[in-house]
Structures are given as structure tokens and as C-alpha cells.
Write a protein that holds these residues in place. Structure first.
Motif, short mmCIF file in Angstrom:
data_model
loop_
_atom_site.label_atom_id
_atom_site.label_comp_id
_atom_site.label_asym_id
_atom_site.label_seq_id
_atom_site.Cartn_x
_atom_site.Cartn_y
_atom_site.Cartn_z
N THR A 153 17.18 3.08 28.27
CA THR A 153 16.64 1.87 28.89
C THR A 153 16.45 2.09 30.39
O THR A 153 15.38 2.47 30.83
N TRP A 154 17.50 1.88 31.17
CA TRP A 154 17.39 2.04 32.62
C TRP A 154 17.16 3.49 33.03
O TRP A 154 16.54 3.75 34.06
N GLY A 155 17.65 4.43 32.24
CA GLY A 155 17.52 5.84 32.62
C GLY A 155 16.13 6.40 32.45
O GLY A 155 15.82 7.49 32.92
N GLY A 156 15.25 5.67 31.74
CA GLY A 156 13.88 6.13 31.57
C GLY A 156 13.70 7.22 30.55
O GLY A 156 12.61 7.77 30.39
N ASN A 157 14.78 7.56 29.81
CA ASN A 157 14.68 8.61 28.79
C ASN A 157 14.52 7.97 27.42
O ASN A 157 15.26 8.27 26.48
N ALA A 158 13.61 7.05 27.32
CA ALA A 158 13.49 6.21 26.13
C ALA A 158 13.08 7.02 24.91
O ALA A 158 12.17 7.85 24.96
N VAL A 159 13.78 6.78 23.80
CA VAL A 159 13.32 7.29 22.53
C VAL A 159 12.01 6.58 22.23
O VAL A 159 11.77 5.48 22.73
N PRO A 160 11.13 7.18 21.43
CA PRO A 160 9.80 6.58 21.21
C PRO A 160 9.84 5.12 20.80
O PRO A 160 9.03 4.32 21.26
N PHE A 161 10.82 4.75 19.96
CA PHE A 161 10.85 3.38 19.47
C PHE A 161 11.05 2.38 20.61
O PHE A 161 10.32 1.41 20.74
N ILE A 162 12.04 2.63 21.46
CA ILE A 162 12.30 1.70 22.56
C ILE A 162 11.16 1.72 23.57
O ILE A 162 10.78 0.70 24.13
N GLY A 163 10.60 2.91 23.83
CA GLY A 163 9.50 3.00 24.76
C GLY A 163 8.31 2.16 24.34
O GLY A 163 7.65 1.53 25.17
N GLU A 164 8.04 2.12 23.06
CA GLU A 164 6.92 1.34 22.55
C GLU A 164 7.20 -0.17 22.62
O GLU A 164 6.29 -0.98 22.69
N LEU A 165 8.48 -0.54 22.61
CA LEU A 165 8.84 -1.95 22.62
C LEU A 165 8.66 -2.60 23.99
O LEU A 165 8.51 -3.80 24.10
N ASN A 166 8.72 -1.80 25.05
CA ASN A 166 8.66 -2.31 26.41
C ASN A 166 9.77 -3.34 26.65
O ASN A 166 9.54 -4.45 27.12
N PHE A 167 10.98 -2.95 26.31
CA PHE A 167 12.16 -3.80 26.42
C PHE A 167 12.45 -4.10 27.89
O PHE A 167 12.44 -3.21 28.74
N VAL A 168 12.74 -5.37 28.21
CA VAL A 168 13.00 -5.80 29.59
C VAL A 168 14.41 -6.38 29.67
O VAL A 168 14.76 -7.32 28.95
N ASP A 169 15.23 -5.82 30.54
CA ASP A 169 16.57 -6.34 30.78
C ASP A 169 16.90 -6.06 32.24
O ASP A 169 17.36 -4.99 32.60
N PHE A 170 16.66 -7.04 33.10
CA PHE A 170 16.71 -6.86 34.55
C PHE A 170 18.04 -6.31 35.03
O PHE A 170 18.09 -5.34 35.78
N ALA A 171 19.14 -6.95 34.64
CA ALA A 171 20.45 -6.53 35.16
C ALA A 171 21.50 -6.31 34.08
O ALA A 171 22.65 -6.03 34.41
N GLY A 172 21.13 -6.45 32.80
CA GLY A 172 22.05 -6.01 31.77
C GLY A 172 22.64 -7.03 30.82
O GLY A 172 23.75 -6.82 30.32
N SER A 173 21.95 -8.11 30.50
CA SER A 173 22.46 -9.02 29.47
C SER A 173 22.71 -8.28 28.16
O SER A 173 23.71 -8.53 27.47
N GLY A 174 21.80 -7.37 27.84
CA GLY A 174 21.95 -6.57 26.63
C GLY A 174 22.60 -5.23 26.89
O GLY A 174 23.54 -4.83 26.20
N ILE A 175 22.10 -4.53 27.90
CA ILE A 175 22.53 -3.15 28.17
C ILE A 175 24.01 -3.09 28.54
O ILE A 175 24.71 -2.15 28.15
#
Length: 417
Positions: free
Chosen positions: A157-179
Motif C-alpha cells: 500500500t504505502w510502500g508502492g510495491n503493490a501486488v497487481p490486485f491491489i494496484g488495480e484497485l487504487n486503494f486509498v487510505d490516507f493515514a491508516g484506518s485499514g493499513i
């Protein structure tokens, strides 16, 4: 002249990052006080030992390997090599972009800001497994959680090393509610399911027995400390302060963070009054925290009024979640799974309401990946620890209190438990 302007901006952004990191570090005190207030007096020393110990473990493991996994740049092995190159590159970019490019700050300040987030994630686990888990088993899990499990999902996510699935989702988490928060709750849930409930929490006929905390003033103080620290948590995630646009963004993030906490407190207080007929302090505290968790995924885009509404909804949701989990016999002494997990998921899912770059499908997919990864990995680690050394203290030790069994000293020796 341009170099002087850049140096000033670099110094200001670095200092801002460090101050925000220090505020987030102060949240460790908030977690410690909150949890110490919500457990029984006979378990106070042990819960404090957990909170300070996990912070030290998180800092060390993230230094050794976590930061390298998450951002492809380890401090322990590489020092701050590359810092000079970063500054040189930033100077060149600023000359082209009129100092309106990406945030530029010391590499050391970036590490410091990231490492306190790791400790926050692990602190969530501490409260959920309180009063019956072995201290050193908890520390063993903390090593794996902060050194591998959290950094891996952070790298996607924040590290930019997204696996293809997450990269395609364009997941947004500004400060970490999920992460950060939902991840910590997922690890906690896995542990609680294997650990079981505290003795006496649930009756033979399914009745739920309240086990009140020993020190509600401490719990209230812990909540207020967390509330304060959250301004660093969310505000620091803007990543810079040294220009007008960034300063305005920081101010809005602070404003929305505070508004959501207030809304969460009000929502939980009103619902508790309707359900119990009285003002419930613990629900009020958890409501404020739920509002803070929920706004963390997107504190930069709502209006302050909307942030208040989001917080109020989170406060209502967390009261319902705590009651439902209790009926399911999932024993969470401090409500951490509800506050950080359920409210964290809610926060992730409301981002598209105010942020056009996010979609509900993308948010749902990203949340599923984070929860699935952390929960499954945690379940495996907890299961191994249970098979090898066991997770729980003995029934006799639980009755006497973890303070004596695990630490050999009581927090309140002049009182009878």
C-alpha cells in the motif's frame, strides 16, 4: 537564493515530520493508560509491561528488517546512505517545479515517523488479549507482527510495491484506518479466537457478566492522550508543511480529526443512554476513539460538518459492535477489535463519499486483502505459539492476577484485589 529557500523548506518539513512522530509516540502512553484503566487492578503491571515492551520491540524490529521490507530501504544495514542524494535530487526537482514538488525531508525523520505507526498497530493487540495471555508469548508475536506481517501489507500500500490486485484497485487510505488500525484488530481477533474468554466473563447459560476496569480516570486520561496524539497521526500524513497549500491541508486535517472524535463521542454517548438508560463512560471513550479511527482513512477531503457526521456514525457503530461481539462470546476487555477493526473498516469504506479517486469496490478489495493477510498470518503464528508453549496463563494465575504471575509485582500493593 533558490537553495536557501529549499533548505528552509527542507528543515521545516523535517521538523514538522519529527514533531508529528513525537505526537504519535505519545499515543503509546495513551494506549498504556487506557488499557491500564480498563483492566482489573491485579493485571495493571502486566499490561503496562506489555505496552512499553511492545514499543521497544516494534522500534527494534522495524529498524532491523521492517522498514527494509516496507520501503526497500533498511536503516540497520544501510544507515542513512542516500540522504545526500535525496537532497541533491530534490534541489534539482525544486528548481524545475518552483518548490511545489513532492515532500522532501530527512530520511531519518521518515523512518521515525513510520516506526511509531508500527508500534501503534501492535498496541491494538495488547488490550484485546489482556488479563489472560502469557507475557512472553505476546512479545514473541510482537516480533513477527512488527518485523514481517505489518511491513508486508504496508509495502503493498504505502510502500508502492503493490501486488497487481491491489494496484488495480487504487486503494486509498490516507493515514491508516485499514493499513494500521484494521490490521491491528485483525491480529487481535485471531489471537482472541484461539485464546478464549476470561474466566467468569460468560455464564453457563450464555449470560454476559460485566468485568469493570479498575481505574476509569486513567482510561479517560488515556483517551485524551490518544486524541491529542492523533493530530500527529493524521496531520503528519500530509507529509509536508512548507508551502501554503500544504499548510492549508494540515489545518483541515487537524480540524476534521477533532470534529470526528467529537462526533464519535456524542454518537456513542447518546446511543448508550438509549440502550442502558445511563451515560456509559467506557462507551463514550470508545466512541471518541472510533471517530478518530474512522476519519483516519480520509481526513483531508470531507467538510468539518461531514467529518462530525462520519464520527458520529462510527460512535454508534462501535457501541453496536461491542455488544454484538459480547453476544458472540468474543471477549475483548477494552473494545479494541470494535474500535480499530469495525470502525477502521467503516472509515475505509466512506472515503469514496468525499474522494473521487477512490471507489467502493477498490476500498472493499483493499480492506479484504489487508484483513485476510494479517488475520491468516496472525492465526498461523498464534497457533504455533499455542502448540509450542501455550497462550494462556494458568487458571490459578489468572485468578491471582497476571501482575504476580508474570511480573512478580503489583501495581497497587496496598489494596486487596
Amino acid at each position: 537564493m533558490e537553495n536557501q529557500i529549499f533548505e528552509l523548506q527542507y528543515a521545516l518539513d523535517t521538523f514538522y515530520f519529527l514533531v508529528c512522530g513525537a505526537l504519535v509516540m505519545w499515543m503509546a502512553a495513551g494506549f498504556a493508560m487506557l488499557e491500564a484503566g480498563l483492566v482489573r487492578s491485579k493485571n495493571t503491571t502486566e499490561i503496562l509491561t506489555k505496552n512499553i515492551g511492545l514499543f521497544a520491540i516494534a522500534c527494534t524490529m522495524y529498524l532491523i528488517c521492517g522498514y527494509h521490507i516496507m520501503y526497500d530501504g533498511g536503516f540497520f544495514l544501510n544507515g542513512i546512505a542516500g540522504g545526500e542524494t535525496l537532497v541533491a535530487d530534490a534541489l534539482a526537482d525544486s528548481a524545475k517545479n518552483g518548490f511545489e514538488g513532492d515532500a522532501v525531508y530527512s530520511a531519518a525523520s521518515d523512518f521515525f515517523f513510520q516506526v511509531v505507526f508500527v508500534a501503534t498497530c501492535m498496541s491494538i493487540v495488547s488490550g484485546a488479549v489482556a488479563e489472560r495471555m502469557k507475557l512472553w508469548v505476546f512479545f514473541a508475536f510482537a516480533i513477527v507482527m512488527t518485523g514481517f506481517i505489518y511491513p508486508m501489507e504496508g509495502s503493498w500500500t504505502w510502500g508502492g510495491n503493490a501486488v497487481p490486485f491491489i494496484g488495480e484497485l487504487n486503494f486509498v487510505d490516507f493515514a491508516g484506518s485499514g493499513i494500521v488500525h484494521m490490521a491491528g484488530a485483525a491480529a487481535a481477533l485471531a489471537g482472541v479466537l484461539l485464546l478464549g474468554a476470561r474466566k467468569g466473563k460468560y455464564g453457563k447459560n450464555g449470560e454476559i457478566r460485566a468485568i469493570p476496569g479498575a481505574n476509569l480516570p486513567l482510561a479517560a486520561l488515556g483517551t485524551l492522550i490518544l486524541w491529542l496524539g492523533w493530530f500527529g497521526f493524521n496531520g503528519g500524513s500530509v507529509l509536508k508543511l512548507g508551502d501554503i497549500a500544504s499548510a492549508n491541508s494540515v489545518a483541515m486535517v487537524f480540524l476534521n480529526t477533532n470534529a470526528a472524535a467529537a462526533g464519535g463521542a456524542i454518537g456513542a454517548l447518546l446511543l448508550a443512554r438509549l440502550i442502558f438508560g445511563k451515560a456509559d463512560l467506557t462507551m463514550l471513550l470508545n466512541g471518541a476513539l472510533a471517530g478518530l479511527v474512522a476519519i483516519t482513512a480520509g481526513p483531508d477531503t470531507p467538510t468539518p460538518l461531514l467529518a462530525t457526521v462520519f464520527g458520529m456514525m462510527a460512535g454508534i457503530i462501535v457501541v453496536c459492535s461491542i455488544l454484538i461481539l459480547d453476544k458472540m462470546k468474543i471477549d475483548d476487555p477494552v473494545g479494541a477489535i470494535s474500535v480499530h477493526g469495525v470502525a477502521g473498516f467503516f472509515g475505509v469504506m466512506i472515503v469514496p463519499l468525499t474522494n473521487d479517486s477512490a471507489t467502493f469496490l477498490g476500498q472493499l478489495g483493499g480492506a479484504a486483502v489487508i484483513f485476510g493477510w494479517v488475520f491468516v498470518c496472525s492465526l498461523i503464528v498464534w497457533s504455533v505459539l499455542k502448540a509450542v508453549v501455550g497462550l494462556r496463563i494458568s487458571e490459578e494465575e489468572e485468578y491471582e492476577g497476571a501482575d504476580i504471575a508474570e511480573c512478580g509485582q503489583e501495581a497497587y500493593p496496598e489494596f486487596v484485589n
